[in-house]
Motif scaffolding. Structure first.
Motif, PDB file in Angstrom:
ATOM      1  N   SER A   9      26.637   9.951 -15.715  1.00  0.00           N
ATOM      2  CA  SER A   9      27.355   9.061 -16.621  1.00  0.00           C
ATOM      3  C   SER A   9      28.832   9.056 -16.247  1.00  0.00           C
ATOM      4  CB  SER A   9      27.189   9.538 -18.066  1.00  0.00           C
ATOM      5  OG  SER A   9      28.041   8.836 -18.927  1.00  0.00           O
ATOM      6  N   SER A  10      29.455   7.900 -16.329  1.00  0.00           N
ATOM      7  CA  SER A  10      30.844   7.785 -15.907  1.00  0.00           C
ATOM      8  C   SER A  10      31.802   8.573 -16.785  1.00  0.00           C
ATOM      9  CB  SER A  10      31.274   6.304 -15.893  1.00  0.00           C
ATOM     10  OG  SER A  10      31.071   5.726 -17.173  1.00  0.00           O
ATOM     11  N   GLU A  38      21.465   4.790 -17.995  1.00  0.00           N
ATOM     12  CA  GLU A  38      22.664   4.830 -17.163  1.00  0.00           C
ATOM     13  C   GLU A  38      22.750   3.589 -16.278  1.00  0.00           C
ATOM     14  OE1 GLU A  38      24.615   6.883 -18.092  1.00  0.00           O
ATOM     15  OE2 GLU A  38      23.605   8.702 -18.725  1.00  0.00           O
ATOM     16  N   ASN A  39      23.953   3.302 -15.787  1.00  0.00           N
ATOM     17  CA  ASN A  39      24.178   2.157 -14.898  1.00  0.00           C
ATOM     18  C   ASN A  39      24.016   2.596 -13.447  1.00  0.00           C
ATOM     19  OD1 ASN A  39      25.044  -0.048 -13.469  1.00  0.00           O
ATOM     20  ND2 ASN A  39      27.065  -0.196 -14.450  1.00  0.00           N
ATOM     21  N   ALA A  41      24.611   1.226 -10.753  1.00  0.00           N
ATOM     22  CA  ALA A  41      25.703   0.835  -9.857  1.00  0.00           C
ATOM     23  C   ALA A  41      26.725   1.949  -9.686  1.00  0.00           C
ATOM     24  CB  ALA A  41      26.373  -0.435 -10.394  1.00  0.00           C
ATOM     25  N   ASN A  42      26.780   2.855 -10.650  1.00  0.00           N
ATOM     26  CA  ASN A  42      27.750   3.958 -10.585  1.00  0.00           C
ATOM     27  C   ASN A  42      27.208   5.211  -9.911  1.00  0.00           C
ATOM     28  OD1 ASN A  42      29.600   2.418 -12.090  1.00  0.00           O
ATOM     29  ND2 ASN A  42      28.745   3.126 -14.032  1.00  0.00           N
ATOM     30  N   TYR A  43      25.920   5.178  -9.567  1.00  0.00           N
ATOM     31  CA  TYR A  43      25.263   6.409  -9.119  1.00  0.00           C
ATOM     32  C   TYR A  43      25.931   7.041  -7.901  1.00  0.00           C
ATOM     33  CZ  TYR A  43      21.151   6.139 -12.204  1.00  0.00           C
ATOM     34  OH  TYR A  43      20.311   6.147 -13.288  1.00  0.00           O
ATOM     35  N   ARG A  44      26.249   6.246  -6.896  1.00  0.00           N
ATOM     36  CA  ARG A  44      26.684   6.845  -5.633  1.00  0.00           C
ATOM     37  C   ARG A  44      27.979   7.631  -5.788  1.00  0.00           C
ATOM     38  NH1 ARG A  44      24.961   6.802  -0.558  1.00  0.00           N
ATOM     39  NH2 ARG A  44      26.443   7.458   1.025  1.00  0.00           N
ATOM     40  N   HIS A  45      29.010   7.003  -6.390  1.00  0.00           N
ATOM     41  CA  HIS A  45      30.285   7.721  -6.476  1.00  0.00           C
ATOM     42  C   HIS A  45      30.202   8.886  -7.459  1.00  0.00           C
ATOM     43  CE1 HIS A  45      31.178   5.183 -10.082  1.00  0.00           C
ATOM     44  NE2 HIS A  45      31.952   6.202 -10.436  1.00  0.00           N
ATOM     45  N   LEU A  46      29.339   8.751  -8.489  1.00  0.00           N
ATOM     46  CA  LEU A  46      29.153   9.878  -9.413  1.00  0.00           C
ATOM     47  C   LEU A  46      28.402  11.025  -8.731  1.00  0.00           C
ATOM     48  CD1 LEU A  46      28.210   7.921 -12.670  1.00  0.00           C
ATOM     49  CD2 LEU A  46      30.371   9.076 -12.184  1.00  0.00           C
TER      50      LEU A  46
END
Length: 353
Positions: A9-10, A38-39, A41-46
């Motif tokens: 989670s962001s 969860e989104n 699209a945010n997975y990689r950087h998280l």
């Protein structure tokens, strides 16, 4: 070993969570690439953040994947082992992968399979596909929806089968701090544990053959974290209690020190082996006695002769005894720990207001 769950989670402060867990005896992290809330699209950087922090604190990171979820971070089954570059040490695979795909992955990275779906035929197929079983472990699910968690007989039978075939086993207990969305009803493997003290639940999982135990929810209360930390460091069980008012200061001081259950364990009582040598010379007068309930903290008075000063904890409801004074009570949450106190077990009472 003990582990935590960290979700992508962001707004998740991975760094603080993992640093705190590492300091308190947790060495494993579970995370997932397919959480509907969860989104993606945010997975990689998280995941990059999460993996880097896991590396910093030398914690193993197991990531739950599927072929579809890998696509969210630009990977496929063929190159999923690249996740090791991000700090991932193992992949949990559940559905959507063939035996051949699992075998290919297992040659490059540790694989965790759904414990409830492994049978002899599947294991034989993996071996025939060239899988080194030492690179495979079993990992039970957690169950967010109430009444859908596993029952103990099935769980025990499954674990016995898995151990017979040389597989280590992981499972979840719920947290008692922040609960995980969407239902906020705990994330246990066993339905019996949904509203249990997480530490007591973890002790029970150990007796049922679980090697690695994860907290499914995002957080534990501070006092529960301390219980995990003490056990991970020294094998010490911390029991919360409420002590009687106006207790003799010397008795209270000893009560709150580390002690051990005797090596010859009694059926009805935890017997603190250091208590009688320390307190036996104090003249302990009898006080009016009531029924001794499970979790009652007791001290033998001067009517008990040479047993005077022995401190015990009732493991079941007992009748009143004029030779024994009731000096405190273990809390309901810690009563759940009592069945798991072994011969010679280190333990310590702590005051809970």
């Amino acid at each position: 070993m003990f582990g935590i769950s960290v979700y992508l989670s962001s707004d998740n402060d991975f760094e603080t969570t993992i640093q705190h867990a590492s300091k308190n005896g947790f060495s494993l992290i579970f995370s997932s690439l397919h959480i509907p809330e969860e989104n993606p699209a945010n997975y990689r950087h998280l995941l990059i953040r999460l993996g880097a922090t896991a590396k910093t604190h030398d914690m193993q990171l197991v990531l739950d994947i599927s072929a579809e979820s890998l696509a969210h971070i630009g990977l496929t089954i063929d190159n999923a082992d690249q996740l090791t570059n991000l700090g991932v040490t193992g992949l949990r695979v559940d559905y959507g992968l063939t035996t051949e795909e699992i075998a290919k992955l297992a040659k490059k990275i540790k694989i965790y399979l759904n414990a409830s779906t492994i049978d002899s035929t599947f294991l034989e197929a993996l071996i025939q596909a060239g899988v080194d079983i030492s690179q495979v472990e079993a990992f039970h699910n957690y169950y967010p929806k109430p009444h859908t968690g596993l029952d103990i007989p099935f769980f025990k039978q499954t674990n016995d089968f898995l151990h017979l075939h040389g597989l280590k086993i992981a499972a979840f207990v719920p947290g008692d701090g922040e609960k995980r969305q969407p239902l906020f009803a705990g994330l246990p493997t066993l339905e019996n544990h949904r509203h249990s003290n997480p530490f007591a639940a973890a002790l029970e999982l150990e007796t049922l053959g679980v090697d690695n135990i994860y907290i499914g929810d995002p957080a534990l209360q501070a006092r529960t974290t301390e219980q995990f930390a003490a056990f991970a460091k020294d094998g010490m069980l911390l029991l919360d209690c409420q002590l009687a008012p106006n207790l003799d200061p010397e008795i209270q001081k000893h009560l709150l020190r580390p002690d051990n259950n005797r090596m010859d364990p009694a059926r009805d009582l935890i017997r603190l082996e250091k208590s009688r040598p320390a307190l036996g010379k104090i003249d302990i007068a009898p006080i009016p006695s009531n029924k001794r309930h499970i979790g009652s903290i007791l001290i033998d008075n001067n009517l008990f002769g040479r047993y005077q000063g022995e401190i015990t904890i009732a493991l079941r409801d007992l009748t009143a005894e004029q030779k024994t004074n009731i000096i405190g009570q273990v809390t309901p949450e810690s009563i759940a720990i009592l069945p798991f106190i072994k011969p010679g077990q280190a333990l310590q009472l702590r005051q809970h207001n």
